[in-house]
Design a protein around this motif. Sequence first.
Motif, PDB file in Angstrom:
ATOM      1  N   LEU A   1       0.828  -1.213   0.000  1.00 43.09           N
ATOM      2  CA  LEU A   1       0.000   0.000   0.000  1.00 43.09           C
ATOM      3  C   LEU A   1       0.858   1.256   0.000  1.00 43.09           C
ATOM      4  O   LEU A   1       0.520   2.249  -0.650  1.00 43.09           O
ATOM      5  CB  LEU A   1      -0.916  -0.009   1.227  1.00 43.09           C
ATOM      6  CG  LEU A   1      -2.124  -0.945   1.188  1.00 43.09           C
ATOM      7  CD1 LEU A   1      -2.749  -1.066   2.571  1.00 43.09           C
ATOM      8  CD2 LEU A   1      -3.161  -0.436   0.187  1.00 43.09           C
ATOM      9  N   GLN A   2       1.957   1.215   0.724  1.00 42.82           N
ATOM     10  CA  GLN A   2       2.820   2.397   0.798  1.00 42.82           C
ATOM     11  C   GLN A   2       3.354   2.784  -0.573  1.00 42.82           C
ATOM     12  O   GLN A   2       3.578   3.978  -0.847  1.00 42.82           O
ATOM     13  CB  GLN A   2       3.980   2.125   1.760  1.00 42.82           C
ATOM     14  CG  GLN A   2       4.860   3.340   2.026  1.00 42.82           C
ATOM     15  CD  GLN A   2       4.099   4.475   2.704  1.00 42.82           C
ATOM     16  OE1 GLN A   2       3.835   4.429   3.898  1.00 42.82           O
ATOM     17  NE2 GLN A   2       3.739   5.501   1.940  1.00 42.82           N
ATOM     18  N   GLN A   3       3.517   1.821  -1.446  1.00 42.36           N
ATOM     19  CA  GLN A   3       4.005   2.109  -2.797  1.00 42.36           C
ATOM     20  C   GLN A   3       2.963   2.825  -3.649  1.00 42.36           C
ATOM     21  O   GLN A   3       3.298   3.376  -4.699  1.00 42.36           O
ATOM     22  CB  GLN A   3       4.409   0.810  -3.490  1.00 42.36           C
ATOM     23  CG  GLN A   3       5.573   0.084  -2.850  1.00 42.36           C
ATOM     24  CD  GLN A   3       6.864   0.879  -2.945  1.00 42.36           C
ATOM     25  OE1 GLN A   3       7.288   1.492  -1.970  1.00 42.36           O
ATOM     26  NE2 GLN A   3       7.467   0.890  -4.117  1.00 42.36           N
ATOM     27  N   GLU A   4       1.706   2.828  -3.197  1.00 47.30           N
ATOM     28  CA  GLU A   4       0.632   3.460  -3.959  1.00 47.30           C
ATOM     29  C   GLU A   4       0.205   4.794  -3.376  1.00 47.30           C
ATOM     30  O   GLU A   4      -0.689   5.454  -3.909  1.00 47.30           O
ATOM     31  CB  GLU A   4      -0.574   2.524  -4.034  1.00 47.30           C
ATOM     32  CG  GLU A   4      -0.287   1.191  -4.697  1.00 47.30           C
ATOM     33  CD  GLU A   4      -1.528   0.332  -4.819  1.00 47.30           C
ATOM     34  OE1 GLU A   4      -2.641   0.890  -4.737  1.00 47.30           O
ATOM     35  OE2 GLU A   4      -1.392  -0.888  -5.016  1.00 47.30           O
ATOM     36  N   ILE A   5       0.808   5.180  -2.247  1.00 51.87           N
ATOM     37  CA  ILE A   5       0.427   6.417  -1.566  1.00 51.87           C
ATOM     38  C   ILE A   5       1.666   7.277  -1.365  1.00 51.87           C
ATOM     39  O   ILE A   5       2.717   6.778  -0.933  1.00 51.87           O
ATOM     40  CB  ILE A   5      -0.231   6.112  -0.204  1.00 51.87           C
ATOM     41  CG1 ILE A   5      -1.504   5.280  -0.413  1.00 51.87           C
ATOM     42  CG2 ILE A   5      -0.563   7.387   0.549  1.00 51.87           C
ATOM     43  CD1 ILE A   5      -2.190   4.880   0.864  1.00 51.87           C
ATOM     44  N   ALA A   6       1.541   8.561  -1.671  1.00 50.34           N
ATOM     45  CA  ALA A   6       2.701   9.455  -1.570  1.00 50.34           C
ATOM     46  C   ALA A   6       3.103   9.697  -0.120  1.00 50.34           C
ATOM     47  O   ALA A   6       4.281   9.683   0.218  1.00 50.34           O
ATOM     48  CB  ALA A   6       2.392  10.787  -2.265  1.00 50.34           C
ATOM     49  N   GLU A   7       2.114   9.917   0.757  1.00 50.15           N
ATOM     50  CA  GLU A   7       2.409  10.206   2.150  1.00 50.15           C
ATOM     51  C   GLU A   7       2.706   8.926   2.923  1.00 50.15           C
ATOM     52  O   GLU A   7       2.315   7.829   2.524  1.00 50.15           O
ATOM     53  CB  GLU A   7       1.240  10.942   2.820  1.00 50.15           C
ATOM     54  CG  GLU A   7       0.995  12.343   2.299  1.00 50.15           C
ATOM     55  CD  GLU A   7       0.255  12.356   0.970  1.00 50.15           C
ATOM     56  OE1 GLU A   7      -0.240  11.280   0.566  1.00 50.15           O
ATOM     57  OE2 GLU A   7       0.183  13.424   0.330  1.00 50.15           O
ATOM     58  N   GLU A   8       3.359   9.085   4.057  1.00 46.37           N
ATOM     59  CA  GLU A   8       3.669   7.945   4.914  1.00 46.37           C
ATOM     60  C   GLU A   8       2.395   7.414   5.569  1.00 46.37           C
ATOM     61  O   GLU A   8       1.605   8.167   6.136  1.00 46.37           O
ATOM     62  CB  GLU A   8       4.664   8.358   5.993  1.00 46.37           C
ATOM     63  CG  GLU A   8       5.018   7.243   6.957  1.00 46.37           C
ATOM     64  CD  GLU A   8       5.887   7.716   8.105  1.00 46.37           C
ATOM     65  OE1 GLU A   8       6.208   6.893   8.982  1.00 46.37           O
ATOM     66  OE2 GLU A   8       6.227   8.915   8.134  1.00 46.37           O
ATOM     67  N   LEU A   9       2.193   6.100   5.478  1.00 40.86           N
ATOM     68  CA  LEU A   9       1.043   5.485   6.123  1.00 40.86           C
ATOM     69  C   LEU A   9       1.195   5.552   7.639  1.00 40.86           C
ATOM     70  O   LEU A   9       2.251   5.267   8.191  1.00 40.86           O
ATOM     71  CB  LEU A   9       0.913   4.024   5.700  1.00 40.86           C
ATOM     72  CG  LEU A   9       0.395   3.755   4.289  1.00 40.86           C
ATOM     73  CD1 LEU A   9       0.485   2.275   3.981  1.00 40.86           C
ATOM     74  CD2 LEU A   9      -1.034   4.237   4.129  1.00 40.86           C
ATOM     75  N   PHE A  10       0.091   5.942   8.305  1.00 42.05           N
ATOM     76  CA  PHE A  10       0.093   6.058   9.765  1.00 42.05           C
ATOM     77  C   PHE A  10      -1.076   5.261  10.309  1.00 42.05           C
ATOM     78  O   PHE A  10      -2.236   5.484   9.942  1.00 42.05           O
ATOM     79  CB  PHE A  10      -0.025   7.528  10.178  1.00 42.05           C
ATOM     80  CG  PHE A  10      -0.052   7.734  11.669  1.00 42.05           C
ATOM     81  CD1 PHE A  10       1.054   7.457  12.451  1.00 42.05           C
ATOM     82  CD2 PHE A  10      -1.203   8.207  12.300  1.00 42.05           C
ATOM     83  CE1 PHE A  10       1.038   7.647  13.830  1.00 42.05           C
ATOM     84  CE2 PHE A  10      -1.239   8.407  13.671  1.00 42.05           C
ATOM     85  CZ  PHE A  10      -0.109   8.123  14.437  1.00 42.05           C
ATOM     86  N   LEU A  11      -0.786   4.294  11.207  1.00 35.83           N
ATOM     87  CA  LEU A  11      -1.808   3.404  11.751  1.00 35.83           C
ATOM     88  C   LEU A  11      -2.254   3.795  13.146  1.00 35.83           C
ATOM     89  O   LEU A  11      -3.015   3.068  13.782  1.00 35.83           O
ATOM     90  CB  LEU A  11      -1.295   1.963  11.763  1.00 35.83           C
ATOM     91  CG  LEU A  11      -0.967   1.366  10.391  1.00 35.83           C
ATOM     92  CD1 LEU A  11      -0.383  -0.029  10.541  1.00 35.83           C
ATOM     93  CD2 LEU A  11      -2.208   1.322   9.519  1.00 35.83           C
ATOM     94  N   GLY A  12      -1.799   4.947  13.627  1.00 31.88           N
ATOM     95  CA  GLY A  12      -2.183   5.379  14.963  1.00 31.88           C
ATOM     96  C   GLY A  12      -3.646   5.746  15.093  1.00 31.88           C
ATOM     97  O   GLY A  12      -4.181   5.805  16.203  1.00 31.88           O
ATOM     98  N   GLN A  13      -4.330   5.997  13.967  1.00 38.33           N
ATOM     99  CA  GLN A  13      -5.756   6.320  13.981  1.00 38.33           C
ATOM    100  C   GLN A  13      -6.625   5.135  13.561  1.00 38.33           C
ATOM    101  O   GLN A  13      -7.820   5.300  13.321  1.00 38.33           O
ATOM    102  CB  GLN A  13      -6.030   7.504  13.042  1.00 38.33           C
ATOM    103  CG  GLN A  13      -5.315   8.784  13.430  1.00 38.33           C
ATOM    104  CD  GLN A  13      -5.768   9.328  14.768  1.00 38.33           C
ATOM    105  OE1 GLN A  13      -6.902   9.101  15.195  1.00 38.33           O
ATOM    106  NE2 GLN A  13      -4.891  10.043  15.450  1.00 38.33           N
ATOM    107  N   LEU A  14      -6.027   3.947  13.477  1.00 41.00           N
ATOM    108  CA  LEU A  14      -6.790   2.762  13.095  1.00 41.00           C
ATOM    109  C   LEU A  14      -7.869   2.484  14.130  1.00 41.00           C
ATOM    110  O   LEU A  14      -7.586   2.343  15.312  1.00 41.00           O
ATOM    111  CB  LEU A  14      -5.850   1.559  12.970  1.00 41.00           C
ATOM    112  CG  LEU A  14      -6.489   0.254  12.497  1.00 41.00           C
ATOM    113  CD1 LEU A  14      -6.922   0.353  11.046  1.00 41.00           C
ATOM    114  CD2 LEU A  14      -5.515  -0.918  12.674  1.00 41.00           C
ATOM    115  N   ARG A  15      -9.110   2.373  13.674  1.00 43.37           N
ATOM    116  CA  ARG A  15     -10.239   2.159  14.589  1.00 43.37           C
ATOM    117  C   ARG A  15     -10.831   0.761  14.485  1.00 43.37           C
ATOM    118  O   ARG A  15     -11.314   0.209  15.472  1.00 43.37           O
ATOM    119  CB  ARG A  15     -11.344   3.192  14.305  1.00 43.37           C
ATOM    120  CG  ARG A  15     -10.912   4.634  14.491  1.00 43.37           C
ATOM    121  CD  ARG A  15     -10.708   4.967  15.944  1.00 43.37           C
ATOM    122  NE  ARG A  15     -11.939   4.832  16.702  1.00 43.37           N
ATOM    123  CZ  ARG A  15     -12.846   5.806  16.828  1.00 43.37           C
ATOM    124  NH1 ARG A  15     -12.638   6.973  16.244  1.00 43.37           N
ATOM    125  NH2 ARG A  15     -13.928   5.621  17.543  1.00 43.37           N
TER     126      ARG A  15
END
Length: 408
Positions: A116-130
């Motif tokens: 997924l990170q290869q498809e998104i410019a910004e850094e993935l952040f999982l701290g808001q995972l609900r």
Amino acid sequence: MNLDVGIKRLMVLFVFILPWLAGCWDSNDLESRANVLALAIDEPTAKDLEEGEDEISHLQEGIFAPPEEDMIRVTAQVAVPGEISLGPPQGGANEAEPVWSLNVLAHSLEDAISNLQQEIAEELFLGQLRVVVINEDVAKNGVDGFNESLRRNAEIRRNAWMVVSQDEASPFMDVSPQLEQVPTLYLSDMVENAVDEGTFPDDFLGLFWRMISSKGQDGYLPYLTLKTNEHFQLSGLAYFKGDQMLDTIEPAEIGTFMGIIGFDPGGYQFYSSIPDTDTPVLLDTIGRETNINTTINDGKPCVSLDIRYDLLIQELTEGSGNLQDPQVIERLEKQTRKENIEGAEQLIADMQEEKSDIFGFGEFIRAKHPGYWNEEIGTAERWRDVFQAMDVNVDVTTHIHRIGTQAT
């Protein structure tokens, strides 16, 4: 003089390091990262397998080849910066979607995050995972791999929720509830409100991890059904044996389960009937209290449950029966006592047949009889065999508090 020189040097050193003590040394702007709100995990479709995966974190052959295991399809719901507002959607022709969903094929959850990170410019952040939604077929194959990845990630909050979906999990990422812009927030609020209302036991991610790691308890998760593209339903409780889901119990049985484990406040309504009549009565559970006692008899564990239900009459349909008569209420209490005993005994027998101790009886034995546990049990596998043959005695007390606006 030497003292003065020492003080001056300390002051110079303090002034030098002061700028390093201010602010956040590892700060990361909210606008520069992609906040993942939810994850959905499914088995890959035939089309997924035909198209194959991108070789991002590994090669298909050679020293960087992936592990030989079943693949998964992971769908992530990512918040769109500046588009999430409080309350229900306001409408409007130019209104942008508050979330963005995208999916990848992977060999593991961490592999999926890398893809997924290869498809998104910004850094993935999982701290808001609900919420993590797992398809039923995937859950039956085991969830240890996903839990291992989530546990190792320091960003993951332990108060997030893991739920099991009856059908494909990815549509939950695109559902459009009328009362909330973000599907994930609506889903998590729905489960948390069920806990507050006493219709589902508290079971956030941290508690689920603790249960499936215990030697004397098996886990359970909310079981959801997607009704339309606008809403979904809490359709039962998925119970596990180890890390593998076995089956589900119906919503009406969840109330019985919570009575056995003593989860309060009360919740769930059920029908009974006035004794010696054909008049159905709808009763509401407003409180539960359970005492669990354990003994070791002739080298075998035994559990005794003393459950109290506080009830109120919600509805009386047409028929005979005088609820103003104390004797009628007393007979109704005795009947509901019998019905609740039968329901609890049946649910316990069903779980014993499955060797799934979702009640945590084993943890009571392990805590109160450590010597017996260490000598005779010791492992989760051994406990499941003992649990299957264990005697569980159930006694129930029911008390009807109110009849409409009148007190008894």
